[in-house]
Design a protein around this motif. Structure first.
Motif, short mmCIF file in Angstrom:
data_model
loop_
_atom_site.label_atom_id
_atom_site.label_comp_id
_atom_site.label_asym_id
_atom_site.label_seq_id
_atom_site.Cartn_x
_atom_site.Cartn_y
_atom_site.Cartn_z
N UNK A 167 0.71 -1.14 0.00
CA UNK A 167 -0.10 0.10 -0.15
C UNK A 167 0.84 1.28 0.09
N UNK A 168 1.94 1.13 0.65
CA UNK A 168 3.12 2.48 0.55
C UNK A 168 3.31 2.75 -0.83
N UNK A 169 3.63 1.51 -1.54
CA UNK A 169 3.89 1.70 -3.00
C UNK A 169 2.62 2.50 -3.73
N UNK A 170 1.51 2.37 -3.32
CA UNK A 170 0.47 3.03 -3.89
C UNK A 170 0.09 4.35 -3.42
N UNK A 171 0.69 4.71 -2.24
CA UNK A 171 0.35 5.75 -1.56
C UNK A 171 1.15 7.21 -1.95
N UNK A 172 1.16 7.11 -3.30
CA UNK A 172 1.91 8.30 -3.86
C UNK A 172 1.16 8.88 -5.18
N UNK A 173 0.70 10.04 -5.27
CA UNK A 173 0.06 10.45 -6.48
C UNK A 173 0.84 10.13 -7.88
N UNK A 174 2.37 10.33 -7.83
CA UNK A 174 2.90 10.16 -9.10
C UNK A 174 2.91 8.71 -9.37
N UNK A 175 3.12 7.84 -8.27
CA UNK A 175 3.19 6.43 -8.65
C UNK A 175 1.95 6.09 -9.17
N UNK A 176 0.65 6.49 -8.49
CA UNK A 176 -0.76 6.08 -9.16
C UNK A 176 -0.62 6.65 -10.70
#
Lengths: 116, 116
Positions: B36-45
């Protein structure tokens, strides 16, 4: 308005506008990231799991400190983030606050992934 | 082994052991939180969204910097986190690296929510 509600309102409003950029907009991504940030912490995942596993469908904050081995201020801090994300409901009754999963909230998070 | 693979291996191994604590274990929660940390960033989404939207099912890192208005080192940093989480595949061909969604990865994240 909590984070899940905000992102869903925004998606409803923008569903039919053509976008110049590929993928989701920065504003959309920022709102979705807030929900995933709430999930990106081991203690918050454990809190969600304990509340979900409760037979009555809710848990008193007084019963959440011992399984996590954390102090009540820390547990309350994590619970507040889960409420603000739209994942948990909070109801104050007498001395204690009781927490329950917002119905359908986890399915709505699934929707945020599916609609990337 | 990436974060999604690690948490799934752990869940397979622990599926039938009785737990003394309600909810998921701290170790399990730590592994899920990494995803979920990997998904918790606007640029990564946004990166996931652009890769997913690509007609060929993949995107060259050289085509990902402009839509995000970020430098290539920053984009490469975010892509690395998504690869380590088990969400993106990376394939080097000639000068450039090409990224594609790991088949079924988003469904497996959904599974991490459903099995809380």
């Amino acid at each position: 308005m909590n984070a899940l509600q905000t992102v869903e309102t925004m998606l409803d409003a923008s569903c039919c506008l053509p976008s110049e950029q590929p993928g989701i907009s920065l504003e959309d991504a920022q709102q979705r990231a807030l929900v995933f940030k709430a999930l990106a912490d081991p203690n918050r995942l454990r809190l969600l799991s304990i509340v979900k596993a409760g037979e009555s469908g809710e848990a008193c904050v007084c019963d959440l400190t011992e399984p996590l081995d954390l102090g009540q201020p820390t547990v309350s801090h994590h619970l507040k983030i889960l409420v603000e994300a739209g994942l948990l409901n909070r109801e104050k009754r007498g001395t204690w606050a009781y927490y329950s999963l917002v119905p359908g909230a986890l399915d709505r998070v699934t929707g945020l992934l599916a609609s990337l």
